[in-house]
Scaffold this motif. Structure first.
Motif, PDB file in Angstrom:
ATOM      1  N   SER A 246       0.831  -1.205   0.000  1.00 43.96           N
ATOM      2  CA  SER A 246       0.000   0.000   0.000  1.00 43.96           C
ATOM      3  C   SER A 246       0.861   1.249   0.000  1.00 43.96           C
ATOM      4  CB  SER A 246      -0.943  -0.007   1.211  1.00 43.96           C
ATOM      5  OG  SER A 246      -0.213  -0.092   2.426  1.00 43.96           O
TER       6      SER A 246
ATOM      7  N   ASP B  31       2.079   1.746  -3.604  1.00 40.15           N
ATOM      8  CA  ASP B  31       0.957   2.166  -4.438  1.00 40.15           C
ATOM      9  C   ASP B  31       0.718   3.670  -4.306  1.00 40.15           C
ATOM     10  OD1 ASP B  31      -1.348   2.023  -6.067  1.00 40.15           O
ATOM     11  OD2 ASP B  31      -2.620   1.779  -4.311  1.00 40.15           O
ATOM     12  N   VAL B  32       0.602   4.159  -3.077  1.00 41.76           N
ATOM     13  CA  VAL B  32       0.348   5.585  -2.862  1.00 41.76           C
ATOM     14  C   VAL B  32       1.542   6.416  -3.310  1.00 41.76           C
ATOM     15  CG1 VAL B  32      -0.178   7.351  -1.141  1.00 41.76           C
ATOM     16  CG2 VAL B  32      -1.212   5.086  -0.953  1.00 41.76           C
TER      17      VAL B  32
ATOM     18  N   THR C  85       1.816   6.554  -7.223  1.00 45.02           N
ATOM     19  CA  THR C  85       0.682   7.273  -7.811  1.00 45.02           C
ATOM     20  C   THR C  85       0.793   8.771  -7.559  1.00 45.02           C
ATOM     21  OG1 THR C  85      -0.764   5.355  -7.526  1.00 45.02           O
ATOM     22  CG2 THR C  85      -1.827   7.488  -7.831  1.00 45.02           C
ATOM     23  N   GLU C  86       1.089   9.155  -6.326  1.00 42.20           N
ATOM     24  CA  GLU C  86       1.162  10.571  -5.983  1.00 42.20           C
ATOM     25  C   GLU C  86       2.319  11.261  -6.708  1.00 42.20           C
ATOM     26  OE1 GLU C  86       0.115  14.172  -4.237  1.00 42.20           O
ATOM     27  OE2 GLU C  86      -0.988  12.275  -4.415  1.00 42.20           O
TER      28      GLU C  86
ATOM     29  N   GLU D 133      -2.867   4.414   8.554  1.00 44.24           N
ATOM     30  CA  GLU D 133      -3.220   4.968   7.253  1.00 44.24           C
ATOM     31  C   GLU D 133      -1.941   5.270   6.462  1.00 44.24           C
ATOM     32  OE1 GLU D 133      -6.082   4.904   6.036  1.00 44.24           O
ATOM     33  OE2 GLU D 133      -7.233   4.424   7.836  1.00 44.24           O
TER      34      GLU D 133
ATOM     35  N   SER E 241      -1.512   5.882   3.426  1.00 39.61           N
ATOM     36  CA  SER E 241      -1.623   6.992   2.479  1.00 39.61           C
ATOM     37  C   SER E 241      -1.293   8.315   3.148  1.00 39.61           C
ATOM     38  CB  SER E 241      -3.024   7.036   1.875  1.00 39.61           C
ATOM     39  OG  SER E 241      -4.008   7.245   2.881  1.00 39.61           O
ATOM     40  N   GLN E 242      -1.739   8.507   4.382  1.00 36.70           N
ATOM     41  CA  GLN E 242      -1.482   9.767   5.075  1.00 36.70           C
ATOM     42  C   GLN E 242       0.001   9.931   5.403  1.00 36.70           C
ATOM     43  OE1 GLN E 242      -3.671  12.331   5.500  1.00 36.70           O
ATOM     44  NE2 GLN E 242      -4.844  11.009   4.130  1.00 36.70           N
TER      45      GLN E 242
ATOM     46  N   LEU F 235       1.746  10.674   1.945  1.00 35.13           N
ATOM     47  CA  LEU F 235       1.426  12.015   1.459  1.00 35.13           C
ATOM     48  C   LEU F 235       2.142  13.084   2.281  1.00 35.13           C
ATOM     49  CD1 LEU F 235      -2.392  11.641   0.677  1.00 35.13           C
ATOM     50  CD2 LEU F 235      -0.517  11.821  -0.960  1.00 35.13           C
TER      51      LEU F 235
END
Length: 346
Positions: free
Chosen positions: A87, A90-91, A94-95, A300, A302-303, A306
């Protein structure tokens, strides 16, 4: 039969082709394809339309020579064997692609020489590095930092004297909540399975867990795994519960350790789960499978990623500044590996 060498070659479109099509200067075209380049919105849109019509694609390598930036960001980890890292990748990819940056991954798993990884990173002239690991050697982090490459550690917390930013999950808070969840459900003799104290994720989760238990007059038994892995969790649980059969629960610093402990208790030791409780950490997909329902803390990813990218881009733009730490919360997910909370008194 026609000679393959006689096949007409397709010429690549150039800046000049775009400039003529859009009726602007080549320097305007160059600025339109340079992040932060000075060009009006209307002109940029006209240039992009012309570029599509003539099939022009900017040469990223040539641009890096002109600007001194490669627009490549390295992601370094030694945890490709852990499903949680999927994960993260992936993030991350993509970002970065959404920001027109180029992701470049480096795998430090196994016996790979981290010194060689540093040399590779330097050779690629990356603009920055995100190290997604809490178990990587801090000497590696310091070598990257000392090479004057912008660096962020994600999911781990650097403890040395360099100005290295980090973003990580609230591991202390998660460990404390794990202890409270067990106490609220009537468990009175919990243990802990984690890694060596120098691994920040395990150390911090243990610290929060131990603090709450000791305030309740309980000292948890501790087992140390060599790495976050299913087999390690299985082996540590067998040793821990055979040595201390009075234990009635275990908090594991990672879901792979938790899944291994869950199977050791159910299949090797014949324990009833959830009468003997198990909690993991990270929230990987397997913890929701009906065959292995594991209570856990969902970090999380993704957080974290990011925030890491945001911090890194700020570093690249602003240069040196004081060290910054950012903390992302984790959410407890209740599953059948622990007892339900008792009903409130009527």
């Amino acid at each position: 039969m026609p000679d393959p060498d006689d096949t007409p070659k397709v010429r690549r479109a150039t800046l000049g082709d775009v400039a003529r099509r859009a009726n602007v200067s080549t320097s305007a075209v160059s600025r339109a394809f340079t992040p932060g380049g000075s060009v009006s919105k209307t002109t940029r849109q006209k240039i992009l339309k012309a570029a599509r019509e003539v099939g022009f694609q900017p040469n990223v390598l040539a641009r890096s020579l002109a600007t001194g930036r490669s627009h490549m960001i390295a992601l370094v980890t030694n945890a490709f064997g852990n499903p949680f890292i999927n994960s993260v990748i992936d993030v991350f990819t993509t970002e970065l692609q959404d920001q027109r940056l180029l992701p470049l991954t480096f795998n430090l798993k196994g016996n790979f020489d981290w010194g060689e990884a540093v040399n590779l990173i330097l050779q690629y002239k990356v603009d920055g590095v995100i190290v997604a690991s809490s178990t990587v050697d801090e000497v590696f982090l310091e070598r990257i930092h000392d090479s004057e490459i912008h660096l962020i550690q994600a999911f781990g917390r650097y403890q040395g004297d360099r100005e290295i930013d980090s973003v990580f999950v609230d591991n202390v808070g998660g460990g404390a909540q794990a202890a409270r969840e067990l106490l609220d459900r009537g468990y009175r003799a919990p243990g802990f399975i984690g890694l060596a104290p120098h691994v920040s994720t395990s150390r911090d989760r243990q610290a929060g867990f131990t603090e709450v238990l000791e305030a309740a007059g309980i000292t948890p038994r501790i087992a140390r795994a060599e790495r976050y892995a299913y087999g390690q969790g299985q082996a540590c649980a067998l040793e821990l519960f055979r040595t201390h059969p009075e234990l009635d629960a275990v908090f594991c610093a990672d879901d792979l350790l938790g899944l291994g402990a869950l199977d050791a208790l159910r299949h090797d030791l014949g324990r009833d789960v959830p009468e003997t409780g198990v909690i993991g950490f990270n929230g990987i997909e397997a913890t929701g499978w009906s065959s292995h329902p594991l209570a856990t803390f969902r970090a999380e990813a993704s957080q974290v990623v990011l925030n890491a990218i945001d911090m890194l881009t700020e570093r690249i733009e602003a240069g040196r500044r004081p060290r910054e730490h950012r903390i992302v919360s984790a959410r407890f997910v209740e599953r059948a590996s622990i007892r339900p909370r008792p009903a409130p008194d009527a």
